[in-house]
Design a protein around this motif. Structure first.
Motif, PDB file in Angstrom:
ATOM      1  N   MET A 128     -10.573  13.072   1.336  1.00  0.00           N
ATOM      2  CA  MET A 128     -11.439  11.924   1.634  1.00  0.00           C
ATOM      3  C   MET A 128     -10.730  10.869   2.478  1.00  0.00           C
ATOM      4  SD  MET A 128     -13.713   9.278  -0.604  1.00  0.00           S
ATOM      5  CE  MET A 128     -14.771  10.503  -1.291  1.00  0.00           C
ATOM      6  N   VAL A 129      -9.482  10.553   2.135  1.00  0.00           N
ATOM      7  CA  VAL A 129      -8.813   9.508   2.940  1.00  0.00           C
ATOM      8  C   VAL A 129      -8.544  10.009   4.352  1.00  0.00           C
ATOM      9  CG1 VAL A 129      -7.827   8.263   0.978  1.00  0.00           C
ATOM     10  CG2 VAL A 129      -6.481  10.077   2.059  1.00  0.00           C
ATOM     11  N   ILE A 158      -6.345   4.954   1.474  1.00  0.00           N
ATOM     12  CA  ILE A 158      -6.775   4.937   2.884  1.00  0.00           C
ATOM     13  C   ILE A 158      -5.641   4.425   3.763  1.00  0.00           C
ATOM     14  CG2 ILE A 158      -8.279   3.750   4.531  1.00  0.00           C
ATOM     15  CD1 ILE A 158      -9.908   5.762   3.077  1.00  0.00           C
ATOM     16  N   THR A 177       0.001  -6.187   2.800  1.00  0.00           N
ATOM     17  CA  THR A 177       0.464  -5.548   1.571  1.00  0.00           C
ATOM     18  C   THR A 177       1.161  -6.608   0.730  1.00  0.00           C
ATOM     19  OG1 THR A 177       1.533  -3.535   0.773  1.00  0.00           O
ATOM     20  CG2 THR A 177       2.774  -4.846   2.371  1.00  0.00           C
ATOM     21  N   ARG A 216     -12.440  -5.694  -0.116  1.00  0.00           N
ATOM     22  CA  ARG A 216     -13.640  -6.514  -0.319  1.00  0.00           C
ATOM     23  C   ARG A 216     -13.293  -7.985  -0.140  1.00  0.00           C
ATOM     24  NH1 ARG A 216     -17.115  -2.777  -1.994  1.00  0.00           N
ATOM     25  NH2 ARG A 216     -15.986  -0.914  -2.615  1.00  0.00           N
ATOM     26  N   PHE A 280     -19.696   5.570   6.322  1.00  0.00           N
ATOM     27  CA  PHE A 280     -19.697   6.336   5.072  1.00  0.00           C
ATOM     28  C   PHE A 280     -19.206   7.729   5.441  1.00  0.00           C
ATOM     29  CE2 PHE A 280     -21.916   8.260   1.298  1.00  0.00           C
ATOM     30  CZ  PHE A 280     -21.257   7.490   0.350  1.00  0.00           C
ATOM     31  N   VAL A 281     -18.055   8.104   4.893  1.00  0.00           N
ATOM     32  CA  VAL A 281     -17.409   9.354   5.296  1.00  0.00           C
ATOM     33  C   VAL A 281     -18.327  10.551   5.030  1.00  0.00           C
ATOM     34  CG1 VAL A 281     -16.264   9.641   3.064  1.00  0.00           C
ATOM     35  CG2 VAL A 281     -15.255  10.677   5.100  1.00  0.00           C
ATOM     36  N   GLY A 323      -6.640  -0.805  -9.177  1.00  0.00           N
ATOM     37  CA  GLY A 323      -6.602  -1.244  -7.774  1.00  0.00           C
ATOM     38  C   GLY A 323      -5.221  -1.439  -7.200  1.00  0.00           C
ATOM     39  N   HIS A 324      -4.193  -0.888  -7.846  1.00  0.00           N
ATOM     40  CA  HIS A 324      -2.832  -1.092  -7.337  1.00  0.00           C
ATOM     41  C   HIS A 324      -2.096   0.204  -7.036  1.00  0.00           C
ATOM     42  CE1 HIS A 324      -3.195  -5.338  -7.901  1.00  0.00           C
ATOM     43  NE2 HIS A 324      -3.563  -5.154  -9.164  1.00  0.00           N
ATOM     44  N   ALA A 325      -2.856   1.285  -6.851  1.00  0.00           N
ATOM     45  CA  ALA A 325      -2.180   2.556  -6.556  1.00  0.00           C
ATOM     46  C   ALA A 325      -1.402   2.441  -5.253  1.00  0.00           C
ATOM     47  CB  ALA A 325      -3.227   3.668  -6.441  1.00  0.00           C
ATOM     48  N   LYS A 326      -0.228   3.044  -5.230  1.00  0.00           N
ATOM     49  CA  LYS A 326       0.573   3.110  -3.992  1.00  0.00           C
ATOM     50  C   LYS A 326       0.363   4.506  -3.438  1.00  0.00           C
ATOM     51  CE  LYS A 326       4.470   0.515  -5.961  1.00  0.00           C
ATOM     52  NZ  LYS A 326       3.845   0.332  -7.251  1.00  0.00           N
TER      53      LYS A 326
HETATM   54  N1  NAP Z   1     -17.087   4.080   3.126  1.00  0.00           N
HETATM   55  C1  NAP Z   1     -16.389   5.172   2.869  1.00  0.00           C
HETATM   56  O1  NAP Z   1     -16.730   6.287   3.288  1.00  0.00           O
HETATM   57  C2  NAP Z   1     -15.110   5.059   2.084  1.00  0.00           C
HETATM   58  C3  NAP Z   1     -14.236   6.152   1.975  1.00  0.00           C
HETATM   59  C4  NAP Z   1     -13.057   5.990   1.264  1.00  0.00           C
HETATM   60  C5  NAP Z   1     -12.750   4.762   0.690  1.00  0.00           C
HETATM   61  N2  NAP Z   1     -13.630   3.727   0.798  1.00  0.00           N
HETATM   62  C6  NAP Z   1     -13.336   2.405   0.221  1.00  0.00           C
HETATM   63  O2  NAP Z   1     -12.178   1.899   0.862  1.00  0.00           O
HETATM   64  C7  NAP Z   1     -11.494   1.039  -0.044  1.00  0.00           C
HETATM   65  C8  NAP Z   1     -10.011   1.430  -0.061  1.00  0.00           C
HETATM   66  O3  NAP Z   1      -9.884   2.727  -0.615  1.00  0.00           O
HETATM   67  P1  NAP Z   1      -8.472   3.250  -1.123  1.00  0.00           P
HETATM   68  O4  NAP Z   1      -8.625   4.673  -1.472  1.00  0.00           O
HETATM   69  O5  NAP Z   1      -7.420   2.854  -0.147  1.00  0.00           O
HETATM   70  O6  NAP Z   1      -8.299   2.352  -2.441  1.00  0.00           O
HETATM   71  P2  NAP Z   1      -7.012   2.212  -3.368  1.00  0.00           P
HETATM   72  O7  NAP Z   1      -6.048   3.285  -3.069  1.00  0.00           O
HETATM   73  O8  NAP Z   1      -7.499   2.060  -4.765  1.00  0.00           O
HETATM   74  O9  NAP Z   1      -6.400   0.801  -2.912  1.00  0.00           O
HETATM   75  C9  NAP Z   1      -5.400   0.247  -3.703  1.00  0.00           C
HETATM   76  C10 NAP Z   1      -4.401  -0.485  -2.824  1.00  0.00           C
HETATM   77  O10 NAP Z   1      -5.017  -1.608  -2.205  1.00  0.00           O
HETATM   78  C11 NAP Z   1      -4.074  -2.672  -2.142  1.00  0.00           C
HETATM   79  N3  NAP Z   1      -4.804  -3.941  -2.098  1.00  0.00           N
HETATM   80  C12 NAP Z   1      -5.763  -4.367  -2.957  1.00  0.00           C
HETATM   81  N4  NAP Z   1      -6.234  -5.572  -2.563  1.00  0.00           N
HETATM   82  C13 NAP Z   1      -5.564  -5.905  -1.435  1.00  0.00           C
HETATM   83  C14 NAP Z   1      -5.596  -7.012  -0.547  1.00  0.00           C
HETATM   84  N5  NAP Z   1      -6.438  -8.038  -0.748  1.00  0.00           N
HETATM   85  N6  NAP Z   1      -4.794  -7.011   0.533  1.00  0.00           N
HETATM   86  C15 NAP Z   1      -3.944  -5.976   0.758  1.00  0.00           C
HETATM   87  N7  NAP Z   1      -3.848  -4.896  -0.054  1.00  0.00           N
HETATM   88  C16 NAP Z   1      -4.658  -4.861  -1.143  1.00  0.00           C
HETATM   89  C17 NAP Z   1      -3.262  -2.505  -3.393  1.00  0.00           C
HETATM   90  O11 NAP Z   1      -1.978  -3.075  -3.196  1.00  0.00           O
HETATM   91  P3  NAP Z   1      -1.402  -4.194  -4.209  1.00  0.00           P
HETATM   92  O12 NAP Z   1      -1.103  -3.499  -5.487  1.00  0.00           O
HETATM   93  O13 NAP Z   1      -0.208  -4.671  -3.496  1.00  0.00           O
HETATM   94  O14 NAP Z   1      -2.482  -5.213  -4.334  1.00  0.00           O
HETATM   95  C18 NAP Z   1      -3.214  -0.987  -3.586  1.00  0.00           C
HETATM   96  O15 NAP Z   1      -2.040  -0.424  -3.030  1.00  0.00           O
HETATM   97  C19 NAP Z   1     -12.179   1.204  -1.398  1.00  0.00           C
HETATM   98  O16 NAP Z   1     -13.042   0.094  -1.588  1.00  0.00           O
HETATM   99  C20 NAP Z   1     -12.997   2.471  -1.251  1.00  0.00           C
HETATM  100  O17 NAP Z   1     -14.142   2.493  -2.058  1.00  0.00           O
HETATM  101  C21 NAP Z   1     -14.801   3.865   1.467  1.00  0.00           C
END
Ligand code: NAP
Length: 335
Positions: A128-129, A158, A177, A216, A280-281, A323-326
């Motif tokens: 997905m990513v 992502i 970050t 968000r 939307f992927v 919400g803090h996965a690396k």
């Molecule tokens: N539309 C689509 O098709 C689609 C597809 C995939 C994903 N998405 C969306 O894309 C978003 C990201 O997905 P993801 O898989 O990357 O999520 P994720 O892996 O859960 O993201 C977590 C990461 O975000 C960082 N983070 C949180 N708030 C932050 C901020 N304000 N500024 C900078 N870093 C921040 C966190 O770091 P810290 O611990 O340092 O805060 C953590 O490392 C999600 O909302 C997901 O639903 C949408």
């Protein structure tokens, strides 16, 4: 077979339980996969809250999980590119069937051969990513060498993939970050790193060609200030727009509602000559094959935070929801 299933939608307390469910059966264009690992994504936590009910239709109880890597055990009569015994990876979130199970159904059109150099856990972390970053940066933004892209949340699932893809495309990458992840995003190739706990990105960045909307809040609106005319915002987190409703053939009322939701961001973007769109992927076998080549060449490397055993899949979802996965969270289902 054992599966993690959604039994009841609920905004704050959905009912998610392990169930013994029948092994799925396949259609002519589908394959039965023994799942070795399932990669988690935020959408896996959003579906049970009912957020996606108007867009994604699941018959409850529904097996959860979007991404997988595993072995083909059966192929439908129309499947031509895969055979039993092949190791594949895929994203199936859009198909109403899940990956957090011993077996899953994958249409041929969603699958690609697993990159030979990755194990199942690593491969399951990607679909997905990888597809989202590809569709946003390559397809929508048409990112070119020398352009500047802002990818907020560089340490997330992502972000860790998108930074590497953008660097491969020759772009200059800025990301946000928190302090403890600065070295991680630097190692992935980020050129400009803004510590979002200490600095405001809009005060540090300017003249960008594209923004990938990954967080968000007001990040998307604020990012207009760092863009130049003719640039693009591709948002993964909304607001949804009418074009998205049309592309998914949703009804006119939803198209109208989504149009209203994106009215403000569209107005602000247009004023600056910026193009806003929600992405939307979608599953895409050929793009996943291209991504596989980049993984095999080690141009892009998976970044995995934590691996949970299948029996702890609910804890894995809860960990991701913090919400803090690396990088990525993966559930290992079969050795
Ligand atoms: N539309 C689509 O098709 C689609 C597809 C995939 C994903 N998405 C969306 O894309 C978003 C990201 O997905 P993801 O898989 O990357 O999520 P994720 O892996 O859960 O993201 C977590 C990461 O975000 C960082 N983070 C949180 N708030 C932050 C901020 N304000 N500024 C900078 N870093 C921040 C966190 O770091 P810290 O611990 O340092 O805060 C953590 O490392 C999600 O909302 C997901 O639903 C949408």
């Amino acid at each position: 077979m054992k599966a993690l299933t959604l039994k009841k939608y609920h905004k704050s307390a959905p009912v998610i339980e392990f169930s013994d469910v029948p092994k799925p059966t396949i259609k002519p264009n589908e394959m039965l996969i023994q799942v070795y690992a399932a990669g988690l994504n935020p959408i896996d936590n959003m579906i049970p809250t009912g957020t996606f009910k108007p867009i994604l239709h699941f018959k409850l109880p529904a097996t959860l999980g979007s991404d997988l890597a595993g072995i083909v055990t059966e192929v439908g009569s129309q499947v031509t590119r895969f055979k039993p015994g092949d190791a594949i990876f895929a994203s199936i979130f859009d198909l109403g069937i899940g990956s957090l199970a011993e077996f899953a159904v994958v249409p041929e059109s969603a699958a690609a051969l697993k990159p030979a150099n990755l194990d199942f856990v690593q491969a399951a972390s990607i679909p997905m990513v990888g597809l989202t970053a590809w569709q946003a940066l390559k397809e929508r933004a048409n990112l070119k060498a020398g352009q500047k892209v802002f990818i907020p949340a560089g340490s997330g699932g992502i972000g860790t993939f998108a930074i590497q893809l953008a660097k491969h495309l020759g772009a200059t990458v800025a990301t946000t970050t928190s302090t403890h992840n600065v070295e991680l995003v630097r190692s992935l190739g980020a050129d400009t790193i803004v510590d979002y706990k200490k600095q405001a990105f809009e005060a540090e960045l300017n003249n960008y060609d594209a923004v990938l909307g990954t967080t968000r809040g007001d990040t998307i609106e604020k990012s207009i200030n760092i863009l130049k005319p003719g640039s693009k915002i591709i948002s993964l987190v909304g607001p949804l727009d009418a074009a998205f409703a049309r592309a998914r053939k949703l009804n006119g009322i939803l198209a109208f509602v989504f149009g209203l939701m994106s009215l403000k961001i569209n107005r602000l973007s247009k004023k600056k000559g910026v193009d806003y769109s929600f992405l939307f992927v979608r599953p895409d076998s050929s793009q996943l094959s291209e991504i596989s080549k980049l993984l095999e060449a080690e141009t892009i490397k998976p970044v995995i935070d934590k691996v949970f055993p299948f029996e702890h899949a609910k804890q894995a979802l809860a960990y991701l929801a913090e919400g803090h996965a690396k990088g990525k969270v993966v559930v290992k289902i079969h050795d």
